[in-house]
Design a protein around this motif. Structure first.
Motif, mmCIF file in Angstrom:
data_model
loop_
_atom_site.group_PDB
_atom_site.id
_atom_site.type_symbol
_atom_site.label_atom_id
_atom_site.label_comp_id
_atom_site.label_asym_id
_atom_site.label_seq_id
_atom_site.Cartn_x
_atom_site.Cartn_y
_atom_site.Cartn_z
ATOM 1 N N ASP A 48 0.835 -1.197 0.000
ATOM 2 C CA ASP A 48 0.000 0.000 0.000
ATOM 3 C C ASP A 48 0.873 1.252 0.000
ATOM 4 O OD1 ASP A 48 -2.156 -1.632 -0.006
ATOM 5 O OD2 ASP A 48 -2.461 -1.554 2.168
ATOM 6 N N GLY A 49 0.503 2.189 -0.881
ATOM 7 C CA GLY A 49 1.271 3.433 -0.963
ATOM 8 C C GLY A 49 1.892 3.589 -2.339
ATOM 9 N N LEU A 50 2.049 2.483 -3.080
ATOM 10 C CA LEU A 50 2.526 2.580 -4.459
ATOM 11 C C LEU A 50 1.312 2.600 -5.380
ATOM 12 C CD1 LEU A 50 5.546 0.069 -4.502
ATOM 13 C CD2 LEU A 50 5.621 2.563 -4.367
ATOM 14 N N TYR A 51 1.499 3.077 -6.609
ATOM 15 C CA TYR A 51 0.392 3.173 -7.555
ATOM 16 C C TYR A 51 0.105 1.791 -8.165
ATOM 17 C CZ TYR A 51 -2.111 4.188 -11.829
ATOM 18 O OH TYR A 51 -3.023 4.172 -12.848
ATOM 19 N N LEU A 52 -1.075 1.273 -7.857
ATOM 20 C CA LEU A 52 -1.434 -0.078 -8.322
ATOM 21 C C LEU A 52 -1.931 -0.018 -9.761
ATOM 22 C CD1 LEU A 52 -1.832 -3.117 -7.543
ATOM 23 C CD2 LEU A 52 -4.186 -2.510 -6.971
ATOM 24 N N LEU A 53 -1.184 -0.688 -10.640
ATOM 25 C CA LEU A 53 -1.560 -0.737 -12.056
ATOM 26 C C LEU A 53 -2.606 -1.819 -12.248
ATOM 27 C CD1 LEU A 53 -0.232 0.881 -14.366
ATOM 28 C CD2 LEU A 53 1.278 -1.073 -14.740
ATOM 29 N N LYS A 54 -2.394 -2.935 -11.557
ATOM 30 C CA LYS A 54 -3.227 -4.101 -11.807
ATOM 31 C C LYS A 54 -3.023 -5.136 -10.714
ATOM 32 C CE LYS A 54 -3.846 -7.132 -15.752
ATOM 33 N NZ LYS A 54 -3.294 -7.613 -16.992
ATOM 34 N N LYS A 55 -4.111 -5.841 -10.393
ATOM 35 C CA LYS A 55 -3.956 -7.037 -9.544
ATOM 36 C C LYS A 55 -4.125 -8.196 -10.505
ATOM 37 C CE LYS A 55 -5.243 -9.365 -5.392
ATOM 38 N NZ LYS A 55 -4.766 -10.677 -5.794
ATOM 39 N N ASP A 56 -3.130 -9.039 -10.575
ATOM 40 C CA ASP A 56 -3.127 -10.134 -11.540
ATOM 41 C C ASP A 56 -2.967 -11.442 -10.771
ATOM 42 O OD1 ASP A 56 -2.807 -11.796 -13.676
ATOM 43 O OD2 ASP A 56 -1.182 -10.690 -14.619
ATOM 44 N N GLY A 57 -4.079 -12.111 -10.484
ATOM 45 C CA GLY A 57 -4.015 -13.303 -9.637
ATOM 46 C C GLY A 57 -3.492 -12.904 -8.260
ATOM 47 N N GLU A 58 -2.448 -13.599 -7.815
ATOM 48 C CA GLU A 58 -1.874 -13.249 -6.495
ATOM 49 C C GLU A 58 -0.818 -12.142 -6.596
ATOM 50 O OE1 GLU A 58 -1.393 -17.265 -6.788
ATOM 51 O OE2 GLU A 58 -1.637 -17.649 -4.650
ATOM 52 N N LEU A 59 -0.614 -11.654 -7.805
ATOM 53 C CA LEU A 59 0.421 -10.620 -7.975
ATOM 54 C C LEU A 59 -0.181 -9.215 -7.944
ATOM 55 C CD1 LEU A 59 2.619 -12.056 -10.877
ATOM 56 C CD2 LEU A 59 2.797 -12.487 -8.434
ATOM 57 N N TYR A 60 0.517 -8.310 -7.287
ATOM 58 C CA TYR A 60 0.153 -6.895 -7.288
ATOM 59 C C TYR A 60 1.195 -6.186 -8.146
ATOM 60 C CZ TYR A 60 -2.732 -8.113 -3.269
ATOM 61 O OH TYR A 60 -3.662 -8.692 -2.426
ATOM 62 N N VAL A 61 0.717 -5.513 -9.212
ATOM 63 C CA VAL A 61 1.652 -4.865 -10.141
ATOM 64 C C VAL A 61 1.572 -3.354 -9.914
ATOM 65 C CG1 VAL A 61 2.286 -4.594 -12.567
ATOM 66 C CG2 VAL A 61 1.219 -6.727 -11.781
ATOM 67 N N TYR A 62 2.684 -2.754 -9.518
ATOM 68 C CA TYR A 62 2.730 -1.317 -9.221
ATOM 69 C C TYR A 62 3.658 -0.611 -10.206
ATOM 70 C CZ TYR A 62 0.911 -2.923 -4.731
ATOM 71 O OH TYR A 62 0.160 -3.515 -3.758
ATOM 72 N N LYS A 63 3.324 0.654 -10.462
ATOM 73 C CA LYS A 63 4.186 1.459 -11.339
ATOM 74 C C LYS A 63 4.721 2.646 -10.550
ATOM 75 C CE LYS A 63 4.303 3.052 -16.016
ATOM 76 N NZ LYS A 63 3.662 2.928 -17.282
ATOM 77 N N ILE A 64 6.000 2.943 -10.697
ATOM 78 C CA ILE A 64 6.575 4.107 -10.021
ATOM 79 C C ILE A 64 6.237 5.354 -10.855
ATOM 80 C CG2 ILE A 64 8.731 5.185 -9.223
ATOM 81 C CD1 ILE A 64 8.015 2.628 -7.657
ATOM 82 N N ARG A 65 5.655 6.371 -10.210
ATOM 83 C CA ARG A 65 5.241 7.582 -10.948
ATOM 84 C C ARG A 65 5.991 8.818 -10.442
ATOM 85 N NH1 ARG A 65 -1.123 7.962 -11.444
ATOM 86 N NH2 ARG A 65 -1.092 8.124 -9.201
#
Ligand SMILES: C[S@@+](CC[C@H](N)C(=O)[O-])C[C@H]1O[C@@H](n2cnc3c(N)ncnc32)[C@H](O)[C@@H]1O
Length: 162
Positions: free
Chosen positions: A145-162
């Motif tokens: 929590d606190g990073l920009y969430l691009l997508k939740k893909d199954g058990e993976l949380y994909v974040y992008k640095i902005r």
């Protein structure tokens, strides 16, 4: 001989206690999770796995033409990963026997992490401070929590640095 065993047990105890303060126990990512993760890795990317265990995530990324570095603090998985890298003659993979909190994340396009939620706030601060804009952080099972969430893909949380 008893001293050798006592030394090994003592060393393991220290690592165990240290890990409870800095990261998770060794639980490898599943093949399905790694296959999902690979969708986000491109040829030529530089990938980090923080707490890389036996290096399975990195060896898979190498098959996609990416290079990678892993940090692992537990001796046996570390040795296994290093031997595997040597046997595969894989110069694209570097494994450090070192604390992942000392890794410099500024050069990575994708950072993979599979550590318990209680380390998330410290980890988020590290990513925000060190990582370049546009880079991805992919967390297995435990959100950051606190990073920009691009997508939740199954058990993976994909974040992008902005
Ligand atoms: C849940 S496992 C994940 C292993 C691997 N990334 C995978 O997905 O298969 C977490 C790993 O982080 C390692 N670890 C925990 N704290 C660490 C630290 N401070 N520095 C380096 N490795 C650490 C553990 O020894 C363990 O192998």
């Amino acid at each position: 001989m008893e001293y050798v065993w006592a030394g090994i047990i003592f060393w393991y105890l220290i690592i165990f206690v240290y890990k409870t303060k800095t990261g998770s126990p060794t639980v490898p990512s599943k093949d399905t999770q790694i296959a999902r993760f690979l969708k986000y890795v491109k040829r030529g990317d530089n990938v980090a796995d923080l707490g890389c265990g036996d290096g399975r995530v990195l060896f898979s990324t190498a098959k996609k033409g990416a290079s990678g570095e892993g940090w692992e603090i537990e001796p046996l998985p570390y040795l296994y990963a290093v031997i595997r890298a040597m046997r595969k003659k894989n110069s694209k993979i570097k494994i450090h026997f070192a604390d992942m909190w000392k890794a410099d994340l500024s050069k990575f396009d994708v950072v993979f992490v599979y550590q318990l939620t209680r380390y998330a706030p410290r980890f988020v601060r590290k990513c925000q401070k060190e990582m370049k804009r546009g880079a991805l952080v992919i967390a297995n099972t435990y959100p950051l929590d606190g990073l920009y969430l691009l997508k939740k893909d199954g058990e993976l949380y994909v974040y992008k640095i902005r």
